[in-house]
Design a protein around this motif. Structure first.
Motif, PDB file in Angstrom:
ATOM      1  N   ARG A 281      59.836  20.310  21.840  1.00  0.00           N
ATOM      2  CA  ARG A 281      60.987  21.049  22.388  1.00  0.00           C
ATOM      3  C   ARG A 281      62.294  20.281  22.205  1.00  0.00           C
ATOM      4  NH1 ARG A 281      60.101  25.416  24.652  1.00  0.00           N
ATOM      5  NH2 ARG A 281      57.965  26.107  24.802  1.00  0.00           N
ATOM      6  N   THR A 282      62.437  19.684  21.030  1.00  0.00           N
ATOM      7  CA  THR A 282      63.627  18.866  20.773  1.00  0.00           C
ATOM      8  C   THR A 282      64.840  19.740  20.450  1.00  0.00           C
ATOM      9  OG1 THR A 282      62.161  17.166  19.915  1.00  0.00           O
ATOM     10  CG2 THR A 282      64.494  16.941  19.390  1.00  0.00           C
ATOM     11  N   LEU A 283      65.883  19.598  21.270  1.00  0.00           N
ATOM     12  CA  LEU A 283      67.096  20.408  21.074  1.00  0.00           C
ATOM     13  C   LEU A 283      68.099  19.693  20.181  1.00  0.00           C
ATOM     14  CD1 LEU A 283      67.737  21.583  24.758  1.00  0.00           C
ATOM     15  CD2 LEU A 283      66.391  22.704  22.984  1.00  0.00           C
ATOM     16  N   PHE A 284      68.080  18.342  20.245  1.00  0.00           N
ATOM     17  CA  PHE A 284      69.043  17.564  19.466  1.00  0.00           C
ATOM     18  C   PHE A 284      68.343  16.429  18.726  1.00  0.00           C
ATOM     19  CE2 PHE A 284      71.423  19.359  22.989  1.00  0.00           C
ATOM     20  CZ  PHE A 284      72.486  19.941  22.324  1.00  0.00           C
ATOM     21  N   LEU A 285      68.703  16.296  17.450  1.00  0.00           N
ATOM     22  CA  LEU A 285      68.192  15.187  16.649  1.00  0.00           C
ATOM     23  C   LEU A 285      69.393  14.347  16.232  1.00  0.00           C
ATOM     24  CD1 LEU A 285      65.684  13.980  15.170  1.00  0.00           C
ATOM     25  CD2 LEU A 285      66.384  15.326  13.183  1.00  0.00           C
TER      26      LEU A 285
END
Ligand SMILES: Nc1ncnc2c1ncn2[C@@H]1O[C@H](COP(=O)(O)OP(=O)(O)OP(=O)(O)O)[C@@H](O)[C@H]1O
Ligand SMILES: [Mg+2]
Length: 322
Positions: free
Chosen positions: A135-139
């Motif tokens: 559930r990664t929103l920002f990399l």
């Protein structure tokens, strides 16, 4: 053994983050992106997302700004990389920044080490699966100026296209945050589609006249935090200019020198010590091994000194001694 109380005060001084206009802008963009994404998720909408590009010279404070951003917003998003869901993942761009290397580094950062020798595109497919699972929103890719180093134009374009595709992924879009040296501007501008998807933020260099007052205020604040006095007559316009020059006009380096000077005063004088001009000169010497004539806190003509070079024994524009 050093006094634990002094250690504690120094730790407290080191931990203080000095907010800057660039940080404010970064946080505003970040929070609006996060809000938009949460609203889309609540409505079950899968829209394209945007990201941020933060540029500044070495020592301006890019890496620290992102660390602070994560810390300040830890109540709004899951940031613990050891937990199953981690909404903010950070990594450094590897060198050379090929599809395969960047993909493997991203997978590693996602806690999913790669086994076997796989093609770049296969690795990126796995990255996308993992981004969704976690559930990664920002990399966040730090040192992103290295995307252009030691590799062909074609390879760089493939990486750029892949980063764009992360933001457009219909299954799970992830916002990309790029931080790096000013060369990164060129990389982003070479691809208008990428430029359009990123909010730009720049950490400006310090200005020898405009920033005198804020620099002097900052010294006062750090001295207060260190519970020490400031020596009479230290906080002059010329002192601020010497400090800015010693830091090569980079905000982060300026704070770093100030923090080290406060720590030096505390270690030498204990609680109730005085922050004096000498503390700054000594810190500069510790950092550069420069002779007094090439120490911006001591030399008369300090603007000629190159503050980036260490072990320096001569002026930057002198002839090379034969
Ligand atoms: N706003 C700030 N408040 C306090 N300290 C700061 C701030 N910004 C930067 N620093 C300090 O400045 C130093 C340099 O910062 P940082 O490593 O983030 O720079 P950078 O821009 O990432 O440089 P590089 O391109 O070389 O990686 C660090 O010691 C950091 O603690
Ligand atoms: Mg950095």
């Amino acid at each position: 053994m050093r006094d634990p109380k002094i250690r504690q005060i120094i730790q407290n001084v080191r931990a203080a983050y000095a907010p800057t206009p660039a940080y404010k802008k970064l946080e505003e963009h970040f929070q609006s992106l996060l809000e938009q994404r949460r609203a889309d998720m609540a409505d079950g909408v899968r829209s394209n997302v945007r990201g941020i590009v933060l540029v500044g010279q070495s020592g301006s404070g890019k890496t620290t700004a992102i660390r602070e951003l994560v810390r300040q917003n830890a109540h709004l998003l899951a940031t613990d990389a050891d937990k199953e869901h981690c909404e903010f993942i950070s990594l450094q761009v590897p060198s050379p920044a090929t599809m395969k290397f960047v993909g493997s580094a991203t997978l590693r950062a996602l806690g999913y080490p790669l086994s076997g020798d796989k093609q770049g595109s296969v690795i990126w497919d796995q990255v996308k699966v993992q981004l969704k699972l976690r559930r990664t929103l920002f990399l966040h890719l730090d040192e992103a100026q290295d995307l252009a180093r030691y590799q062909t134009d074609k390879e760089r374009q493939s990486v750029v296209n892949t980063l764009k595709s992360l933001m457009e992924n219909s299954h799970w879009p992830t916002g990309v945050i790029l931080t790096g040296m000013p060369d990164l501007k060129r990389i982003v501008n070479q691809d208008p589609q990428l430029a359009r998807r990123l909010f730009p933020v720049e950490i400006d260099r310090l200005h020898a006249v405009k920033h005198v007052a804020p620099v002097l205020d900052l010294i006062k604040n750090y001295a207060r935090r260190g519970q020490i006095k400031v020596s009479d007559g230290l906080l002059t316009e010329q002192f601020a200019q010497r400090l800015m020059h010693a830091a090569d006009y980079e905000f982060g380096l300026m704070v770093e020198i100030a923090v080290q000077a406060v720590a030096k005063a505390l270690l030498q004088g204990g609680v109730g010590a005085t922050l004096a001009h000498r503390c700054f000169a000594d810190v500069y010497h510790d950092r550069s091994a420069a002779v007094d004539a090439l120490n911006p806190f001591l030399a008369a003509d300090f603007v000629r000194i190159n503050p980036r070079s260490i072990f320096d024994r001569r002026y930057d524009d002198d002839e090379d001694p034969q």
